[in-house]
Scaffold this motif. Sequence first.
Motif, PDB file in Angstrom:
ATOM      1  N   MET A  83       0.814  -1.213   0.000  1.00 12.64           N
ATOM      2  CA  MET A  83       0.000   0.000   0.000  1.00 12.64           C
ATOM      3  C   MET A  83       0.848   1.265   0.000  1.00 12.64           C
ATOM      4  N   LEU A  84       2.102   1.181   0.421  1.00 12.43           N
ATOM      5  CA  LEU A  84       2.973   2.358   0.330  1.00 12.43           C
ATOM      6  C   LEU A  84       3.116   2.794  -1.123  1.00 12.43           C
ATOM      7  N   GLY A  85       3.264   1.815  -2.010  1.00 10.23           N
ATOM      8  CA  GLY A  85       3.373   2.142  -3.431  1.00 10.23           C
ATOM      9  C   GLY A  85       2.029   2.359  -4.080  1.00 10.23           C
ATOM     10  N   ALA A  86       1.079   1.449  -3.806  1.00 12.02           N
ATOM     11  CA  ALA A  86      -0.242   1.554  -4.429  1.00 12.02           C
ATOM     12  C   ALA A  86      -0.946   2.832  -3.989  1.00 12.02           C
ATOM     13  N   GLY A  87      -0.709   3.242  -2.738  1.00 18.05           N
ATOM     14  CA  GLY A  87      -1.329   4.468  -2.242  1.00 18.05           C
ATOM     15  C   GLY A  87      -0.849   5.696  -2.993  1.00 18.05           C
ATOM     16  N   GLY A 141       3.780   6.193  -9.941  1.00 16.56           N
ATOM     17  CA  GLY A 141       2.965   7.129  -9.175  1.00 16.56           C
ATOM     18  C   GLY A 141       3.725   8.395  -8.848  1.00 16.56           C
ATOM     19  N   PHE A 142       4.982   8.233  -8.463  1.00 14.41           N
ATOM     20  CA  PHE A 142       5.816   9.393  -8.143  1.00 14.41           C
ATOM     21  C   PHE A 142       6.065  10.248  -9.388  1.00 14.41           C
ATOM     22  N   VAL A 143       6.391   9.592 -10.500  1.00 15.71           N
ATOM     23  CA  VAL A 143       6.647  10.326 -11.744  1.00 15.71           C
ATOM     24  C   VAL A 143       5.398  11.087 -12.173  1.00 15.71           C
ATOM     25  N   TYR A 144       4.247  10.418 -12.105  1.00 15.67           N
ATOM     26  CA  TYR A 144       2.993  11.086 -12.475  1.00 15.67           C
ATOM     27  C   TYR A 144       2.738  12.289 -11.566  1.00 15.67           C
ATOM     28  N   GLY A 145       2.977  12.096 -10.274  1.00 18.83           N
ATOM     29  CA  GLY A 145       2.755  13.185  -9.333  1.00 18.83           C
ATOM     30  C   GLY A 145       3.657  14.378  -9.586  1.00 18.83           C
ATOM     31  N   LYS A 146       4.907  14.116  -9.943  1.00 18.28           N
ATOM     32  CA  LYS A 146       5.838  15.214 -10.221  1.00 18.28           C
ATOM     33  C   LYS A 146       5.433  15.974 -11.481  1.00 18.28           C
ATOM     34  N   VAL A 147       5.022  15.234 -12.512  1.00 16.06           N
ATOM     35  CA  VAL A 147       4.656  15.883 -13.777  1.00 16.06           C
ATOM     36  C   VAL A 147       3.388  16.708 -13.612  1.00 16.06           C
ATOM     37  N   THR A 148       2.416  16.171 -12.873  1.00 18.06           N
ATOM     38  CA  THR A 148       1.130  16.867 -12.716  1.00 18.06           C
ATOM     39  C   THR A 148       1.125  17.827 -11.533  1.00 18.06           C
ATOM     40  N   LYS A 149       2.238  17.912 -10.821  1.00 17.46           N
ATOM     41  CA  LYS A 149       2.409  18.831  -9.686  1.00 17.46           C
ATOM     42  C   LYS A 149       1.613  18.430  -8.447  1.00 17.46           C
ATOM     43  N   SER A 150       1.071  17.209  -8.426  1.00 20.35           N
ATOM     44  CA  SER A 150       0.407  16.772  -7.194  1.00 20.35           C
ATOM     45  C   SER A 150       1.439  16.390  -6.138  1.00 20.35           C
ATOM     46  N   ILE A 151       2.669  16.137  -6.573  1.00 22.61           N
ATOM     47  CA  ILE A 151       3.796  15.952  -5.654  1.00 22.61           C
ATOM     48  C   ILE A 151       4.806  17.048  -5.968  1.00 22.61           C
ATOM     49  N   LYS A 203       7.833  16.101   1.169  1.00 20.91           N
ATOM     50  CA  LYS A 203       6.790  16.137   2.191  1.00 20.91           C
ATOM     51  C   LYS A 203       5.446  15.680   1.626  1.00 20.91           C
ATOM     52  N   ASP A 204       5.171  16.055   0.385  1.00 25.91           N
ATOM     53  CA  ASP A 204       3.929  15.607  -0.249  1.00 25.91           C
ATOM     54  C   ASP A 204       3.928  14.085  -0.399  1.00 25.91           C
ATOM     55  N   LEU A 205       5.074  13.548  -0.802  1.00 27.20           N
ATOM     56  CA  LEU A 205       5.187  12.103  -0.990  1.00 27.20           C
ATOM     57  C   LEU A 205       4.946  11.362   0.323  1.00 27.20           C
ATOM     58  N   VAL A 206       5.617  11.810   1.374  1.00 26.37           N
ATOM     59  CA  VAL A 206       5.478  11.151   2.676  1.00 26.37           C
ATOM     60  C   VAL A 206       4.061  11.311   3.211  1.00 26.37           C
ATOM     61  N   SER A 207       3.462  12.472   2.981  1.00 28.76           N
ATOM     62  CA  SER A 207       2.092  12.703   3.435  1.00 28.76           C
ATOM     63  C   SER A 207       1.120  11.732   2.771  1.00 28.76           C
ATOM     64  N   MET A 208       1.314  11.486   1.479  1.00 27.33           N
ATOM     65  CA  MET A 208       0.452  10.534   0.772  1.00 27.33           C
ATOM     66  C   MET A 208       0.644   9.122   1.310  1.00 27.33           C
ATOM     67  N   MET A 209       1.888   8.770   1.605  1.00 29.61           N
ATOM     68  CA  MET A 209       2.143   7.447   2.187  1.00 29.61           C
ATOM     69  C   MET A 209       1.454   7.317   3.541  1.00 29.61           C
ATOM     70  N   GLY A 210       1.546   8.375   4.338  1.00 28.85           N
ATOM     71  CA  GLY A 210       0.891   8.352   5.642  1.00 28.85           C
ATOM     72  C   GLY A 210      -0.611   8.234   5.520  1.00 28.85           C
ATOM     73  N   SER A 211      -1.165   8.931   4.536  1.00 33.29           N
ATOM     74  CA  SER A 211      -2.604   8.849   4.306  1.00 33.29           C
ATOM     75  C   SER A 211      -3.018   7.436   3.902  1.00 33.29           C
ATOM     76  N   SER A 212      -2.175   6.781   3.100  1.00 30.06           N
ATOM     77  CA  SER A 212      -2.455   5.398   2.695  1.00 30.06           C
ATOM     78  C   SER A 212      -2.480   4.475   3.904  1.00 30.06           C
ATOM     79  N   MET A 213      -1.554   4.699   4.835  1.00 35.97           N
ATOM     80  CA  MET A 213      -1.519   3.872   6.039  1.00 35.97           C
ATOM     81  C   MET A 213      -2.739   4.131   6.915  1.00 35.97           C
ATOM     82  N   SER A 214      -3.178   5.384   6.990  1.00 38.19           N
ATOM     83  CA  SER A 214      -4.356   5.684   7.810  1.00 38.19           C
ATOM     84  C   SER A 214      -5.605   5.029   7.234  1.00 38.19           C
ATOM     85  N   ASP A 215      -5.646   4.886   5.919  1.00 31.29           N
ATOM     86  CA  ASP A 215      -6.776   4.203   5.284  1.00 31.29           C
ATOM     87  C   ASP A 215      -6.844   2.734   5.700  1.00 31.29           C
TER      88      ASP A 215
END
Length: 514
Positions: free
Chosen positions: A99-103, A321-331, A335-347
Amino acid sequence: MGKVKENKKVGLLDRVLNSVEIVGNKLPDPVTIFFILCGVIFVLSAIISSQGVSAVHPSTGEEIVAINLLNKEQLKIFLGSIVSNFQSFAPLGLVLVTMLGAGIAEKTGLMEVLMKQSINKVPKKLVTGTIIFVGIVANAAADAGFIVLPPLAALVFIGIGRHPLIGMFAGYAGVAAGFSANIIVSMIDVLLAGFTGQSAQMVDPNYVVNPAMNMYFLAVSAVVLTILGAIVTEKYVAPRFGKYEGLAADTSTSKEVTPLQAKGLKYALYSLLLVVIIIVGLSIGNDAFLRDSETGSLLSNGSTLMKGIVPIITAVFLVPGFVYGKVTKSIKNDKDLVSMMGSSMSDMGMYIVLAFAAGQFLYLFNASNLGTILSIKGAEWLQNAGMTGKGLIVAFVLFAAFINIFVGSASAKWAIMGPIFVPMFLLLGYDPALTQVAYRIGDSITNPLSPLFPYFPVILAFAKKYDKNIGMGTIIANMLPYSIVFAIAWIILLLAFMIFNIPLGPGGAIYYIM
């Protein structure tokens, strides 16, 4: 929760499934059930051990006695192992690491855009069958299919405007109920063949086992179960669900992919291709990094590929996922990357609680020896039942299916049952390959029905994302048609192979001549 559409005449099967769902969902929360079962095991272990119940392990000759878990020493051991019981719950690490990656792939929006772009490539009529087939062959990746496919299938169904739980349940049925079928030799083939060979050599020391000895039968099974699984999904499962009105219901193929999203997807796919090239490159050659250093195999238990399949799958999601996030500016930064990982764990919070409870139950069940004794005693009963021929083979399939409800590990059950049934059937003139494939059918068909199955809590946690009120009853009710149809079809197929004396695979005959 699945509901039969109000404008549809409710048939007998729907009424039965509705009853199963209602009763099942009235049960306590799964966490509570696991803790109740822990109490039951404590009491049963004390009662059964006081009666001196034991069984002799067929392969080692060791006497297996029931252990009283309520005695002082066992209680001390249990108290000291509570944390390790949680940590050693098999799916826990697999799920969380994956889920770290899939998230990341999900939360950056990559999965949504990928589904939008790919859905139109596959005719809608073939989507369900494709999901079932992918689930069936996913056992080549060990247990990763249980974690990866169901949530992806849910997203696919949202993308085509259908209820996500239909796709999720179809994916889970393919992975769980169709676990033994495949079109290639997988790790489980190699693992079980080892036990089969040792068991056969108890009667014939010259017997040589071939890990691919069930390959023809299992390949045909994969095709048959794919077709039947798609039919079951559309005819019996899908009608139980209405229109999805959840938060993700606005994801559809009618929404255009923006130029920035398309650019991000393109570079994400390039990065995925790079990851695949690296994996392939590390697999080429007998001494390749991902191969077993002793055997050179990619699929053996000792290969780096199989040992590292979970982090590899994580990378397959994480990098694109990381590459897509960088290109689309969602990452924008780390800190954005780690925050998304944390959110995946909370799910996965609810699943983690379930894993804690399930881990304690599995420890107690194993420590009491009740599961082992049940398997051995049941096998002895079947052996002494006086049945012969095809009826005995069918009875063995059903017996294996019953035991599978309580003991999930395919190798653990076969280590106990193999030394009993392989020699027994061999002396009756049946090849060990036939005994093994009959066992594998039983070992698969009840997987999705058992709340004790290690990945049952996983699918329950995933399903709650789309319906927070969903319970075990909903899952069992929707899995029951798959299990019944798969069982009937598999038994008929096995009998056909027997009647026409069709080889089960290379070195896998129906009858054995010593």
